[in-house]
Design an enzyme around this catalytic site. Structure first.
Site, mmCIF file in Angstrom:
data_model
loop_
_atom_site.group_PDB
_atom_site.id
_atom_site.type_symbol
_atom_site.label_atom_id
_atom_site.label_comp_id
_atom_site.label_asym_id
_atom_site.label_seq_id
_atom_site.Cartn_x
_atom_site.Cartn_y
_atom_site.Cartn_z
ATOM 1 N N ASP A 164 7.527 3.837 -1.083
ATOM 2 C CA ASP A 164 6.925 4.595 -2.430
ATOM 3 C C ASP A 164 6.752 4.441 -3.491
ATOM 4 O OD1 ASP A 164 9.152 6.750 -3.994
ATOM 5 O OD2 ASP A 164 8.932 4.378 -5.451
ATOM 6 N N ASP B 232 12.375 1.630 -4.466
ATOM 7 C CA ASP B 232 13.158 0.632 -5.300
ATOM 8 C C ASP B 232 13.822 1.536 -6.135
ATOM 9 O OD1 ASP B 232 10.671 2.739 -7.130
ATOM 10 O OD2 ASP B 232 11.656 2.206 -8.894
#
Length: 615
Positions: free
Chosen positions: A308, A507
């Site tokens: 990400d 996250d």
């Protein structure tokens, strides 16, 4: 934890008494007319035999440990009491070593739980009162004295200090902290008194989140451990076949028993769990929670790492990266005026501007007439000047040069940045550029992954221009942008082709589906959401991204250690089984060979927990 300590102490006592009995037996000293090796047989062998029978009855299958009581009984029948006691003793030592290694693996995290203070100094009604940390609420103002452990997560309101964060991050040097800096529960205030605002309390604090994750650590979940036990079971069956064949050919039962003594799978069954638990112990020193040995084993097979962007490869918060001035105002003057006007703002860009001014020690002035125009910007009076900040829509009727508009558009298109225009007394004075910034070690980590033959991929919900810019800075060759959470999960499935396995690193809540579905996953534990950390196999407590490449190296080292343990153990067994079959090795000597093999496994694995680490 208490029961494990008690169990460990009991095993240690049994080991000492059994060793004493074997030493007396070796010296030819008897106890009340009985061979002293019976001490080891009774204290080590009988409990192990009972536990083995109970385990096989519950699981309704043959376990590798069945060979131990068989060997022990046959040795006793032949009067080889020392060999019988030594086999029992080795199994007891093996169990003791597993407990010791497991405790060491939990040690780094367990130390965190013991560091949580029981009370905190809270400012209420103009007075400082001590209350249990369970009663602290979000928004409370706390006072932390020098030498005290920080009780909850929060932000410093007043004061400057140095904080020892080694228990969370592994950093050897204290970190300087000042107003506006975040502090983490469980870390140590080393220097001076400061006040802080509580932001994450109770189960939401970094400390308690680590405790919850630590409770899930269980190396026995690793399939490779179960596989090793199955191999050991078949090895035990093979040992019985070989022993029967030796007896059938030679007619000497002592040779057959010696074969069984050498063949006992103690060292073999220790080869895998000791290496995995030692690897977990190594990681725990650096604030990394590995939920099970399964994760380490799977990570060693990964060929692609999918990342990400926001909060993973970047810090996940805006920073002032550029300033464009117009007219008489310098860079510092423009920042001072704009930051002074933003002092009462709650907008992330306003906070980023104030943070930058504080870091650069740019003096601010008081502001009045502060007005927020939702979604557009702010206006205020600073030192008699009317200051306005915001999007172009807030600047109606103001002459902003076309070149400035084109340049701000380019920042947005090429770097994914946000630009805020500044007017002073109705005249255009320049614009400020904000963007998320790369984590310090992100590029170094990607390069290291390439050296480890792991291909990096960027999966992000951001627009393609921003994603490509970040990927270019990090030298990530494969980019997928504009992805919704479900799109990330589907893309991961597409990346899992043939022999390629993918590790997902993320996250946020939007990464949870991808983290949960990935072959193996890592989450940033500090900035990351609860959903993300609960979905991941591995959690980086302090968000230090360079630990990703460290974990890949660690997993490979663990697997190499397992293979070396198994290879050397099998090699030792093979040669000494030949000696036993030809009558060149007694049962007592075979038991000594066995313990040397087991000790090699322990020492070889334990070196992994301390001899190598994060650069």
């Amino acid at each position: 934890m208490k029961s494990k300590r008690n169990s460990s102490a009991e095993l240690t006592a049994l080991c000492v008494l059994s060793a004493a009995g074997l030493l007396l037996s070796l010296m030819g000293i008897s106890v009340v007319g009985i061979d002293a090796a019976w001490i080891a047989i009774l204290l080590s062998g009988v409990p192990f035999t009972v536990e083995t029978i109970r385990s096989m009855a519950e699981q309704k299958r043959l376990r590798s440990g069945f060979l131990v009581p068989v060997t022990m009984v046959l040795a006793i029948v032949l009067g080889e009491y020392f060999a019988a006691g030594m086999v029992a003793f080795i199994m007891l030592v093996a169990h003791r070593v597993e407990l010791m290694t497991e405790r060491h693996a939990h040690e780094g995290v367990a130390r965190l739980t013991s560091l949580t203070p029981q009370t905190a100094h809270v400012l209420r009604g103009g007075k400082t009162v001590d209350i249990p940390i369970e009663e602290i609420t979000v928004g409370d103002t706390l006072s932390v004295l020098a030498g005290e452990t920080i009780p909850v997560d929060g932000v410093i309101l007043e004061g400057q200090t140095s904080v020892d964060q080694s228990v969370m991050t592994g950093e050897s040097m204290p970190v300087d902290k000042k107003e506006g800096d975040a502090v983490i529960s469980g870390t140590l205030n080393q220097f001076a008194v400061f006040t802080m605002r509580a932001e994450h309390v109770g189960q939401d604090s970094a400390m308690q989140r680590m405790v919850q994750l630590a409770e899930q650590i269980d190396a026995e979940k690793a399939p490779i451990i179960g596989q090793a036990d199955r191999w050991a079971t078949w090895l035990s069956i093979a040992a019985l076949v070989v022993a029967v064949a030796v007896y059938a050919i030679t007619g000497d039962p002592s040779r057959a028993v010696t074969v069984l003594v050498v063949f006992c799978p103690c060292a073999f069954t220790m080869a895998t769990p000791t290496a995995i638990l030692a690897g977990m112990a190594n990681a725990s020193k650096y604030g990394i929670i590995i939920r099970s040995g399964d994760a380490l084993e799977r990570l060693s097979h990964v060929t692609k790492a999918a990342f990400d962007k926001t909060g993973t490869l970047t810090y996940g918060k805006p920073e002032l990266i550029d300033v464009r001035c117009e007219g008489a105002y310098s860079r510092e003057q423009l920042i001072a005026l704009a930051a002074s006007a933003e002092q009462s703002s709650e907008h992330p860009l306003g906070k980023a501007l104030l943070r930058h001014a504080q870091e650069k020690n740019i003096p601010l002035s008081d502001c009045t007439d502060f007005v927020v125009s939702a979604g557009l910007g702010v206006s205020a009076t600073v030192d008699g000047h009317a200051v306005r900040l915001g999007k172009p829509e807030l600047m109606e009727g103001v002459d902003i040069p076309d070149a400035a508009r084109r340049e701000s558009d380019a920042f947005g298109t090429e770097k994914g940045a946000s630009c805020i225009f500044v007017l002073v007394d109705g005249t255009y004075a320049g614009f400020l550029v904000f963007a998320d910034t790369l984590r310090v070690h992100a590029r170094q980590m990607i390069i290291r992954l390439k050296e480890l033959h792991v291909h990096s991929v960027l999966l992000t919900g951001d627009r393609a221009s921003t994603a490509n810019t970040i990927a270019g800075q990090l030298t990530i060759p494969e980019v997928y942008a504009d992805l919704l959470p479900e799109d990330k999960m589907n893309r991961l499935a597409q990346l899992e082709t043939g022999k390629d396995h993918v590790c997902m690193v993320g996250d946020g809540v939007n990464d949870s589906l991808a983290l949960k579905s990935a072959y193996v996953s890592m989450a940033m534990g500090g900035i990351g959401s609860d959903i993300a950390t609960n979905s991941a196999d591995i959690v980086l407590v302090d968000d230090e991204v360079r630990k990703v490449s460290y974990l890949f190296q660690l997993s490979q080292k663990v697997m190499k250690k397992i293979k070396s343990n198994v290879f050397i153990t099998m090699s030792i067994n093979f040669w000494f089984i030949l000696l036993a079959a030809f009558g060149l090795l007694s049962a007592a000597e075979g038991s000594i060979v066995h313990i040397i093999s087991a000790l090699f496994v322990v020492l070889n694995s334990s070196a992994l927990s301390t001899a190598w680490g994060l650069d």
